[in-house]
Structures are given as C-alpha cells and as structure tokens.
Design a protein around this motif. Structure first.
Motif, PDB file in Angstrom:
ATOM      1  N   LYS A  33       1.188  -1.233  -0.016  1.00 30.69           N
ATOM      2  CA  LYS A  33       0.203  -0.501  -0.333  1.00 30.69           C
ATOM      3  C   LYS A  33       0.813   1.218  -0.232  1.00 30.69           C
ATOM      4  N   ALA A  34       2.198   1.307   0.641  1.00 25.04           N
ATOM      5  CA  ALA A  34       3.011   2.545   0.472  1.00 25.04           C
ATOM      6  C   ALA A  34       3.540   2.460  -0.607  1.00 25.04           C
ATOM      7  N   ILE A  35       3.571   1.518  -1.192  1.00 25.66           N
ATOM      8  CA  ILE A  35       4.042   1.697  -2.421  1.00 25.66           C
ATOM      9  C   ILE A  35       3.269   2.730  -3.797  1.00 25.66           C
ATOM     10  N   ALA A  36       1.485   1.681  -3.974  1.00 28.15           N
ATOM     11  CA  ALA A  36       1.111   2.546  -4.751  1.00 28.15           C
ATOM     12  C   ALA A  36       0.370   3.514  -3.813  1.00 28.15           C
ATOM     13  N   ASN A  41       9.816   4.992  -1.399  1.00 27.86           N
ATOM     14  CA  ASN A  41      10.005   5.140  -3.606  1.00 27.86           C
ATOM     15  C   ASN A  41      11.057   3.835  -2.956  1.00 27.86           C
ATOM     16  N   VAL A  42      10.932   2.591  -3.857  1.00 25.89           N
ATOM     17  CA  VAL A  42      11.900   1.485  -3.056  1.00 25.89           C
ATOM     18  C   VAL A  42      12.482   1.310  -4.406  1.00 25.89           C
ATOM     19  N   ARG A  43      13.886   1.220  -4.366  1.00 27.14           N
ATOM     20  CA  ARG A  43      14.571   0.616  -5.674  1.00 27.14           C
ATOM     21  C   ARG A  43      15.069  -0.880  -4.905  1.00 27.14           C
ATOM     22  N   ALA A  44      15.381  -1.382  -5.804  1.00 25.67           N
ATOM     23  CA  ALA A  44      15.409  -3.188  -5.050  1.00 25.67           C
ATOM     24  C   ALA A  44      16.528  -3.356  -5.696  1.00 25.67           C
ATOM     25  N   LYS A  45      17.420  -4.284  -5.485  1.00 27.37           N
ATOM     26  CA  LYS A  45      18.202  -5.399  -6.023  1.00 27.37           C
ATOM     27  C   LYS A  45      18.538  -6.778  -5.388  1.00 27.37           C
ATOM     28  N   ALA A  46      19.274  -7.225  -6.495  1.00 26.40           N
ATOM     29  CA  ALA A  46      19.160  -8.889  -5.773  1.00 26.40           C
ATOM     30  C   ALA A  46      21.462  -9.035  -5.191  1.00 26.40           C
ATOM     31  N   ARG A  47      20.938 -10.089  -4.776  1.00 26.81           N
ATOM     32  CA  ARG A  47      22.362 -10.541  -3.576  1.00 26.81           C
ATOM     33  C   ARG A  47      22.961 -11.638  -4.373  1.00 26.81           C
ATOM     34  N   GLY A  48      22.401 -12.110  -5.216  1.00 23.43           N
ATOM     35  CA  GLY A  48      22.491 -12.976  -6.305  1.00 23.43           C
ATOM     36  C   GLY A  48      22.085 -14.833  -5.012  1.00 23.43           C
ATOM     37  N   GLY A  49      20.966 -15.365  -6.416  1.00 24.92           N
ATOM     38  CA  GLY A  49      20.981 -16.969  -6.013  1.00 24.92           C
ATOM     39  C   GLY A  49      19.644 -16.630  -4.518  1.00 24.92           C
ATOM     40  N   THR A  50      18.924 -17.990  -4.075  1.00 22.50           N
ATOM     41  CA  THR A  50      18.135 -17.411  -3.365  1.00 22.50           C
ATOM     42  C   THR A  50      18.110 -17.262  -1.907  1.00 22.50           C
ATOM     43  N   LEU A  55      17.306 -10.523  -1.900  1.00 21.61           N
ATOM     44  CA  LEU A  55      16.684  -9.581  -2.043  1.00 21.61           C
ATOM     45  C   LEU A  55      16.629  -8.309  -0.794  1.00 21.61           C
ATOM     46  N   ILE A  56      18.113  -6.503  -1.646  1.00 15.62           N
ATOM     47  CA  ILE A  56      18.088  -6.367  -1.168  1.00 15.62           C
ATOM     48  C   ILE A  56      16.627  -4.748  -0.932  1.00 15.62           C
ATOM     49  N   LEU A  57      16.577  -4.125  -0.398  1.00 14.49           N
ATOM     50  CA  LEU A  57      15.349  -2.688  -0.270  1.00 14.49           C
ATOM     51  C   LEU A  57      15.763  -1.386   0.018  1.00 14.49           C
ATOM     52  N   ASP A  58      16.147  -0.462  -0.983  1.00 11.17           N
ATOM     53  CA  ASP A  58      16.610   0.906  -0.305  1.00 11.17           C
ATOM     54  C   ASP A  58      15.221   1.390  -0.492  1.00 11.17           C
ATOM     55  N   VAL A  59      14.555   1.882   0.527  1.00 10.39           N
ATOM     56  CA  VAL A  59      13.294   2.031   0.432  1.00 10.39           C
ATOM     57  C   VAL A  59      13.394   3.999   1.838  1.00 10.39           C
ATOM     58  N   THR A  60      12.112   4.716   0.780  1.00 11.41           N
ATOM     59  CA  THR A  60      13.080   6.425   1.117  1.00 11.41           C
ATOM     60  C   THR A  60      11.290   6.939   1.095  1.00 11.41           C
ATOM     61  N   SER A  61      11.334   7.150   2.544  1.00  6.68           N
ATOM     62  CA  SER A  61       9.444   8.087   3.149  1.00  6.68           C
ATOM     63  C   SER A  61       9.736   9.477   2.391  1.00  6.68           C
ATOM     64  N   ASN A  62       9.192   9.581   1.599  1.00  9.18           N
ATOM     65  CA  ASN A  62       7.908  10.891   0.949  1.00  9.18           C
ATOM     66  C   ASN A  62       6.988  11.170   2.014  1.00  9.18           C
ATOM     67  N   SER A  63       6.664  11.159   3.451  1.00 11.33           N
ATOM     68  CA  SER A  63       5.954  10.944   4.392  1.00 11.33           C
ATOM     69  C   SER A  63       6.401  12.600   5.231  1.00 11.33           C
ATOM     70  N   ARG A  64       5.376  13.056   5.989  1.00 12.92           N
ATOM     71  CA  ARG A  64       5.999  13.784   7.174  1.00 12.92           C
ATOM     72  C   ARG A  64       5.375  12.510   8.248  1.00 12.92           C
ATOM     73  N   ASP A  65       5.071  11.682   7.845  1.00  8.30           N
ATOM     74  CA  ASP A  65       4.479  10.882   9.870  1.00  8.30           C
ATOM     75  C   ASP A  65       5.596   9.899   9.890  1.00  8.30           C
ATOM     76  N   ARG A 124      19.101  -5.500 -11.334  1.00  6.12           N
ATOM     77  CA  ARG A 124      17.749  -4.579 -10.483  1.00  6.12           C
ATOM     78  C   ARG A 124      16.625  -4.674 -10.450  1.00  6.12           C
ATOM     79  N   TYR A 125      16.161  -4.973  -9.265  1.00 11.78           N
ATOM     80  CA  TYR A 125      14.641  -4.993  -9.489  1.00 11.78           C
ATOM     81  C   TYR A 125      13.538  -4.101  -8.930  1.00 11.78           C
ATOM     82  N   THR A 126      11.866  -4.738  -9.538  1.00 14.01           N
ATOM     83  CA  THR A 126      11.024  -3.945  -9.783  1.00 14.01           C
ATOM     84  C   THR A 126       9.427  -4.373  -9.134  1.00 14.01           C
ATOM     85  N   PHE A 127       9.528  -3.898  -7.610  1.00 12.43           N
ATOM     86  CA  PHE A 127       8.048  -4.210  -7.417  1.00 12.43           C
ATOM     87  C   PHE A 127       6.913  -4.559  -8.673  1.00 12.43           C
ATOM     88  N   SER A 128       6.563  -5.683  -8.398  1.00  9.99           N
ATOM     89  CA  SER A 128       4.963  -6.380  -9.745  1.00  9.99           C
ATOM     90  C   SER A 128       4.283  -5.945  -8.957  1.00  9.99           C
TER      91      SER A 128
END
Length: 299
Positions: A33-36, A41-50, A55-65, A124-128
């Motif tokens: 919901k936060a993405i929608a 904002n989310v930037r995602a990348k793989a560490r390699g493997g499973t 999966l590594i996420l860099d998450v930035t808040s756009n909220s004042r909360d 690089r990965y993107t939320f689907s």
C-alpha cells in the motif's frame, strides 16, 4: 477578539497539533500500500541466488509521518533483466521509517520462475504484485516451523510454475518435506503424494535454474522406535516379484522425525511398477508402498 479568547484559541490549536503529531508517530501500513500510494520509493536489487537475504531494498519515505511498514509475504519483484528469475519475499518483516528517512533492509526471498536463470548479484528489481493468498499462508507456515530454504523454494515454484506437489522435497529433510507437503495439500485441497521427486538445479546463472528430465524419485519409508529396535531393511521388488535392490539402515533424521529414504534415478532405473517393503530382520513388514516410475519429465 479578546485577549482571553485569543489565548483559548491558541490552546485549542496546540492541542490539535499535538494530537496529530502523536497519531503520526504510529502510522502502520503495508509495503504494498505504501508503494501504491507513493508514500515510499523503493529501489530493489538481488544479492545473487535464492533464500537468505536474497533481496535488498532501499526504501525512502515521502511522508511527514513516521511509518511502520509491514513487508508482506509473497510480494513479487521482477528483474530488469527478463532472463533472470523474479524474487518472492518471505515477508513479515517490519521496517520503521521516520519522516523523509531512507533505510536499507535485506530480505529472505525465493526465485519465482524455475525456467529462468538464477538472480545475478546487483541485478535491479521492481515491485510487481502480491501472489496467491494461499502462498502467503504457506510461507508463514514454513517460516514459523523453521523449514529449510530448499523446501520454501520448492513450495514457491508449485505456485509460480505449477511444479508438482511431490517436488517440495529434500532427501536431507525427509520428514520436514512430508509435513510441508501435507500442509500445502490441505490448503489447496490436493491429494498428498506417496512418493516425491527432486530436480537438478543450476545456480551458476549461465542456464535455466531447474533442469527438467533429470529428476530423482524418492520414497519415504517411515519407522519409529515404538516399532522395535531390531535392524531395519528396505527391499525393493519389481512388479514380477524379483528383487531390484536392498537398502540397509539408510535412516535419515531431521528435527521432525526419521525415515528411510529410497532413491530411484529416472535416467538409470527402468520405468515400471515397484513394490517397496520396510521390514525387520525377522522379515516382518512394517510398511509397504507401491510406486510407478515414469520416464516422463516432471513426473
């Protein structure tokens, strides 16, 4: 306005502002919901493997909360490189972000397309989207029961690639495999298989991760201490009653229990019907199973 009225108005505004700030400190929201709603904002990348921290996420808040973000199970992130596997989150992680803050979090995640290549480190990965709600339940069950990574991975492929339920199996964890298969079968209203199969996998990233047509078939023959402490044997017979092979004391244990694991190689063992008997040294049958060995891929 009189001075006294003005002071009262300021007091009311202060109280309202304080109440807003207090509410803002406890805002809870799902990552989906936060993405929608573009709260993050989310930037995602793989560490390699499973599996662990894949999966590594860099998450930035756009909220004042201040946001308390629940990263749900079964969120699929698609790769920019379409030859690579998407990644599906294990989930139920909490990430707390202050106003306009950025944080990095590493998540357990599993590959979501067995016909594609293993995720590449730094890809690089993107939320689907979020996958089947039943998969959400399965991942939560697997996490709460501390299931091995290989079983969680196999379970995901039964949803994303329609792998047969019997492929959620590892000969290193025979009883845990049975428990997870039974849980999935109950949730999806499927029959519980009586034997299992394992795929050859390739994590080099140079070819599809799962190699079909090279399956190994496994049969668990369960034995408990209550059945006695005599020497245990497993004898495998062909349909005509002739002995195919014998397995002695090949008992594999995990934290869920013990089983004698019988293996068939679809490239070497002849196709057909086999009867497997678990018996003691007095030739008392403790368990018997019948399997049909096929040469068809995905058996």
């Amino acid at each position: 306005m009189s001075p006294r009225s003005y002071i009262c108005l300021l007091g009311i505004l202060f109280i309202c502002h304080t109440a807003y700030d207090a509410a803002a400190k406890n805002r809870k929201i799902s990552l989906r919901k936060a993405i929608a709603t573009r709260l993050v904002n989310v930037r995602a990348k793989a560490r390699g493997g499973t599996g662990e921290k894949a999966l590594i996420l860099d998450v930035t808040s756009n909220s004042r909360d201040t946001l308390s973000i629940n990263i749900e199970p079964a969120l699929m992130f698609k790769p920019d490189d379409s030859t690579r596997q998407p990644l599906v989150t294990q989930g139920d992680e909490i990430l707390v972000l202050n106003a306009c803050e950025e944080k990095t979090i590493a998540l357990d995640a599993y590959c979501g397309n067995s016909g594609a290549y293993c995720p590449k480190r730094g890809g690089r990965y993107t939320f689907s989207r979020q996958l089947d709600t039943t998969l959400v339940s399965v991942l939560r069950y697997a996490k709460s029961n501390d299931m091995p990574i290989c079983l969680k991975q196999g379970a995901v492929w039964t949803f994303t690639n329609e792998h047969p339920l019997r492929s959620v199996y590892s000969p290193q964890y025979p009883v845990a495999s049975e428990n997870l298969i039974k849980y999935i079968a109950k949730k999806r209203k499927m029959d519980v298989p009586t034997y299992y199969s394992g795929y050859a996998t390739d994590t080099s990233g140079q070819r599809p991760m799962v190699r079909r047509g090279e399956e190994t078939l496994y049969v668990n023959m369960n034995w408990t201490a209550q059945q006695g402490s005599k020497k245990i044997y497993v004898s495998v017979y062909r349909a005509d009653g002739t002995l195919h092979k014998r397995v002695e004391n090949n008992i594999v244990s995990d934290k869920y229990g013990s089983a004698v694991v019988v293996r068939f190689d679809t490239r070497r063992d002849q196709a057909g019907k086999y009867i497997i008997r678990l018996h003691d040294d007095m030739n008392t049958t403790l368990q018997e199973k019948t399997v049909m060995l096929s040469m068809e891929p995905g058996m």
